[in-house]
Design a protein around this motif. Structure first.
Motif, mmCIF file in Angstrom:
data_model
loop_
_atom_site.group_PDB
_atom_site.id
_atom_site.type_symbol
_atom_site.label_atom_id
_atom_site.label_comp_id
_atom_site.label_asym_id
_atom_site.label_seq_id
_atom_site.Cartn_x
_atom_site.Cartn_y
_atom_site.Cartn_z
ATOM 1 N N MET A 1 15.157 -34.341 30.652
ATOM 2 C CA MET A 1 13.948 -34.802 31.560
ATOM 3 C C MET A 1 12.721 -35.575 30.818
ATOM 4 S SD MET A 1 11.620 -32.646 33.587
ATOM 5 C CE MET A 1 12.486 -32.222 35.181
ATOM 6 N N THR A 2 12.272 -36.821 31.371
ATOM 7 C CA THR A 2 11.374 -37.608 30.379
ATOM 8 C C THR A 2 9.581 -37.320 30.915
ATOM 9 O OG1 THR A 2 12.971 -39.491 30.223
ATOM 10 C CG2 THR A 2 9.978 -39.726 29.874
ATOM 11 N N THR A 3 8.976 -37.089 29.614
ATOM 12 C CA THR A 3 8.507 -36.858 29.610
ATOM 13 C C THR A 3 6.604 -38.331 29.531
ATOM 14 O OG1 THR A 3 7.684 -35.995 28.037
ATOM 15 C CG2 THR A 3 8.809 -34.489 29.510
ATOM 16 N N TRP A 25 10.370 -42.722 40.767
ATOM 17 C CA TRP A 25 10.753 -41.873 38.890
ATOM 18 C C TRP A 25 10.613 -40.165 39.883
ATOM 19 C CZ3 TRP A 25 9.265 -43.436 33.462
ATOM 20 C CH2 TRP A 25 10.779 -42.996 32.219
ATOM 21 N N GLU A 27 12.166 -37.321 38.809
ATOM 22 C CA GLU A 27 12.410 -36.596 38.251
ATOM 23 C C GLU A 27 11.370 -37.067 36.644
ATOM 24 O OE1 GLU A 27 15.281 -40.489 36.859
ATOM 25 O OE2 GLU A 27 14.364 -39.632 39.024
ATOM 26 N N LEU A 28 10.451 -38.002 36.074
ATOM 27 C CA LEU A 28 9.987 -37.503 35.621
ATOM 28 C C LEU A 28 8.450 -36.455 35.258
ATOM 29 C CD1 LEU A 28 8.676 -40.223 33.171
ATOM 30 C CD2 LEU A 28 6.786 -40.346 34.940
ATOM 31 N N LYS A 29 8.978 -36.041 34.700
ATOM 32 C CA LYS A 29 7.656 -34.630 34.205
ATOM 33 C C LYS A 29 6.258 -35.671 33.436
ATOM 34 C CE LYS A 29 7.076 -31.016 32.560
ATOM 35 N NZ LYS A 29 7.764 -29.168 31.620
ATOM 36 N N GLU A 50 6.830 -38.785 25.755
ATOM 37 C CA GLU A 50 7.978 -39.878 25.498
ATOM 38 C C GLU A 50 7.498 -41.243 26.101
ATOM 39 O OE1 GLU A 50 11.873 -38.561 26.015
ATOM 40 O OE2 GLU A 50 11.039 -37.033 27.627
ATOM 41 N N LYS A 118 13.838 -46.898 31.131
ATOM 42 C CA LYS A 118 15.275 -45.623 31.609
ATOM 43 C C LYS A 118 15.868 -46.630 30.566
ATOM 44 C CE LYS A 118 15.259 -43.376 36.211
ATOM 45 N NZ LYS A 118 15.371 -44.331 37.485
#
Length: 271
Positions: A1-3, A25, A27-29, A50, A118
């Protein structure tokens, strides 16, 4: 998972960007939100996101100044500037910005940025680690057969000796220069254009950047715990977590506590 971390001094624009990202996005955290540049820099050091979405005009430290500090060590996040002003675009890309979004940010424009992010982050992802045991067995078999091992030095040439760890440091003390044994050092800390060296009798300054020092120090004796801090292992008394969830290193015989960033928290998992 991208932060990701978001920074903007206007709360309603910060909320709007977060809403647009939730659509573009899912799924972006989002692991941090900052109302000014100084707080954003602290959170980036601590949380190691990130991706960073940065407003340019912020109090304390503007987005361009902040971005210029992110390449001082470690792996820098991808920076996407968000601003209502076109005139900063050239400066933004000079600071190696990933993208430059004009406010109000249109959803389709943000979606194009997300797609590129991504793709870029997928390329940055490390390749799966090789199995060291299998590699060693293969190398042994090749040597038995007399076949050169790829990447290994020729058998007739001895391997180059490793450089000895740093033993002494020359530090400024007023108009004089002091010679400090590395064994005396409690911790090193980045300090603008200098590096602060903390020993029992005080603080001294050297011009050697922290990233260069790291390469010269014995990694078993000196642990990097933050992009801007290296601590002597023998002076670590323990760790604790504060009310904000930050991991802090306690030092033997000293009152200050040092923040451990997420990039280096694994050092203390067993403590």
């Amino acid at each position: 998972m991208t932060t990701a971390l978001l920074a903007d001094d206007e709360p309603h624009l910060l909320s709007y960007l977060e809403e647009q990202l939730a659509i573009s996005w899912p799924e972006l955290k989002i692991i941090g939100r900052a109302p000014n540049g100084i707080e954003a820099l602290r959170l980036i050091d601590e949380l190691a996101p990130e991706v960073v979405f940065l407003d340019i005009q912020m109090p304390g430290l503007n987005g361009l100044q902040l971005a210029s500090r992110l390449g001082e060590g470690g792996s820098a996040p991808a920076v996407v500037f968000t601003t209502a002003h076109e005139q900063y675009a050239l400066q933004a890309f000079d600071s190696e910005a990933f993208d430059y979004l004009l406010k109000p940010i249109r959803l389709e424009r943000l979606q194009r940025t997300v797609a590129r992010l991504k793709e870029t982050l997928a390329e940055r992802a490390p390749a799966p680690a090789a199995n060291p045991e299998a590699a060693a067995q293969l190398a042994a078999m090749l040597r038995q057969l007399g076949v050169p091992v790829p990447g290994a030095p020729p058998a007739s040439l001895p391997a180059a000796p490793a450089a000895s760890p740093l033993q002494w440091i020359r530090a400024a003390q007023g108009q004089e220069t002091r010679l400090i044994a590395v064994d005396e050092v409690i911790y090193f800390q980045s300090n603008d254009k200098y590096t602060s060296v903390f020993i029992a009798d005080g603080e001294h300054l050297i011009r050697t950047p922290l990233r260069q020092l790291r390469e010269q120090l014995d990694a078993d004796r000196f642990w990097q715990i933050h992009r801007g801090v290296i601590v002597a292992a023998r002076h670590v008394a323990g760790t604790r977590t504060d009310f904000r969830g930050r991991l802090l290193v306690r030092l033997k015989g000293r009152p200050e506590e040092l923040v451990v960033s997420r990039n280096f928290a694994d050092l203390f998992r067993q403590m």
